[in-house]
Motif scaffolding. Structure first.
Motif, short mmCIF file in Angstrom:
data_model
loop_
_atom_site.label_atom_id
_atom_site.label_comp_id
_atom_site.label_asym_id
_atom_site.label_seq_id
_atom_site.Cartn_x
_atom_site.Cartn_y
_atom_site.Cartn_z
N UNK A 236 36.67 44.64 36.92
CA UNK A 236 37.31 43.99 37.84
C UNK A 236 37.19 42.53 37.97
N UNK A 237 35.90 41.95 38.14
CA UNK A 237 35.67 40.62 38.14
C UNK A 237 36.24 39.81 36.90
N UNK A 238 36.20 40.28 35.84
CA UNK A 238 36.69 39.52 34.64
C UNK A 238 38.31 39.75 34.47
N UNK A 239 38.73 40.75 34.73
CA UNK A 239 40.00 41.17 34.37
C UNK A 239 41.04 40.71 35.62
N UNK A 240 40.44 40.96 36.87
CA UNK A 240 41.10 40.78 38.15
C UNK A 240 40.69 39.39 39.09
N UNK A 241 39.54 39.28 39.26
CA UNK A 241 38.96 38.10 39.84
C UNK A 241 39.27 36.73 39.34
N UNK A 242 38.90 36.74 38.01
CA UNK A 242 39.39 35.51 37.55
C UNK A 242 40.64 34.77 37.63
N UNK B 251 52.98 28.81 38.48
CA UNK B 251 51.86 29.12 37.59
C UNK B 251 50.93 29.82 38.50
N UNK B 252 50.72 29.35 39.75
CA UNK B 252 49.78 30.14 40.61
C UNK B 252 50.21 31.46 41.05
N UNK B 253 51.46 31.56 41.26
CA UNK B 253 51.97 32.86 41.53
C UNK B 253 51.91 33.98 40.59
N UNK B 254 52.30 33.24 39.20
CA UNK B 254 52.15 34.14 37.98
C UNK B 254 50.86 34.47 37.81
N UNK B 255 49.67 33.70 37.95
CA UNK B 255 48.46 34.37 37.89
C UNK B 255 48.07 35.49 38.84
N UNK C 78 48.81 43.29 38.95
CA UNK C 78 49.03 44.30 37.92
C UNK C 78 47.75 44.69 37.21
N UNK C 79 46.68 43.73 36.96
CA UNK C 79 45.45 44.01 36.34
C UNK C 79 44.55 44.73 37.48
N UNK C 80 44.94 44.68 38.65
CA UNK C 80 44.16 45.58 39.59
C UNK C 80 44.73 46.80 39.50
N UNK C 81 45.78 47.17 39.38
CA UNK C 81 46.46 48.55 39.52
C UNK C 81 45.89 49.02 38.07
N UNK C 82 45.96 48.32 36.87
CA UNK C 82 45.74 49.11 35.67
C UNK C 82 44.36 49.50 35.51
N UNK C 83 43.40 48.19 36.20
CA UNK C 83 41.79 48.67 35.94
C UNK C 83 41.49 49.66 37.05
N UNK C 84 41.99 49.89 38.52
CA UNK C 84 41.72 50.90 38.96
C UNK C 84 41.99 52.21 38.31
#
Length: 160
Positions: free
Chosen positions: A13-19, A127-131, A137-143
């Motif tokens: 979660x930290x690597x894929x979502x947090x960063x 770019x901020x909104x894109x990130x 989406x990464x949070x949904x996928x990783x959870x």
């Protein structure tokens, strides 16, 4: 295996979502700060005509070079100042080129151009909104992925 199943979802979660989320918030923050600075100088700053006297080279990644104009201008008090305007472009500015700027009377070396003063602000915000959208989406996928990983965590991997 229990230790791995406890910290792996957190690390993922930290690597894929947090960063990406932190990067998105930082970009949005930078864009908002630029916008506020420009609006503040446009509202309470003084206007002056700046003359390009030199260029400041700025090296970027992949061998790109950008030029920022070094300008001189005269304040309302008659003081002649020299400063760098945050208006990078890929070609050098021609010496003697004039353009209008706003400057802060309390800190006269803090300037922003009248035209194109918002240049780059929209880029930061987009770019901020894109990130942030990517992080969502990464949070949904990783959870979802880590819920399935926890079901798999009861396997005994000890050697016979």
């Amino acid at each position: 295996m229990d230790e791995l199943s406890e910290w792996l979802p957190t690390l993922g979660s930290v690597l894929i979502v947090g960063i990406p989320a932190v990067a998105g918030l930082a970009l949005i923050s930078a864009g908002v700060r630029r916008w506020i600075r420009h609006r503040s100088l446009a509202g309470s700053g003084h206007r002056a005509t700046a003359v390009v006297v030199d260029n400041q080279l700025q090296s970027r990644s992949e061998g790109q070079t950008h030029f920022r104009p070094v300008v001189t201008f005269r304040t309302a008090a008659g003081q002649e100042l020299k400063t760098v305007v945050d208006l990078p472009q890929s070609r050098s500015y021609l010496t003697g080129t004039e353009f209008e700027i706003y400057y802060d009377p309390q800190r006269p070396t803090e300037v922003t151009p009248v035209r194109n003063g918002q240049r780059g602000t929209i880029t930061y915000l987009v770019f901020g909104v894109v990130f942030l959208v990517f992080a969502l989406f990464a949070y949904q996928l990783t959870s979802t992925m880590f819920e399935e990983f926890e079901d798999f965590g009861d396997v005994d991997l000890t050697w016979p």
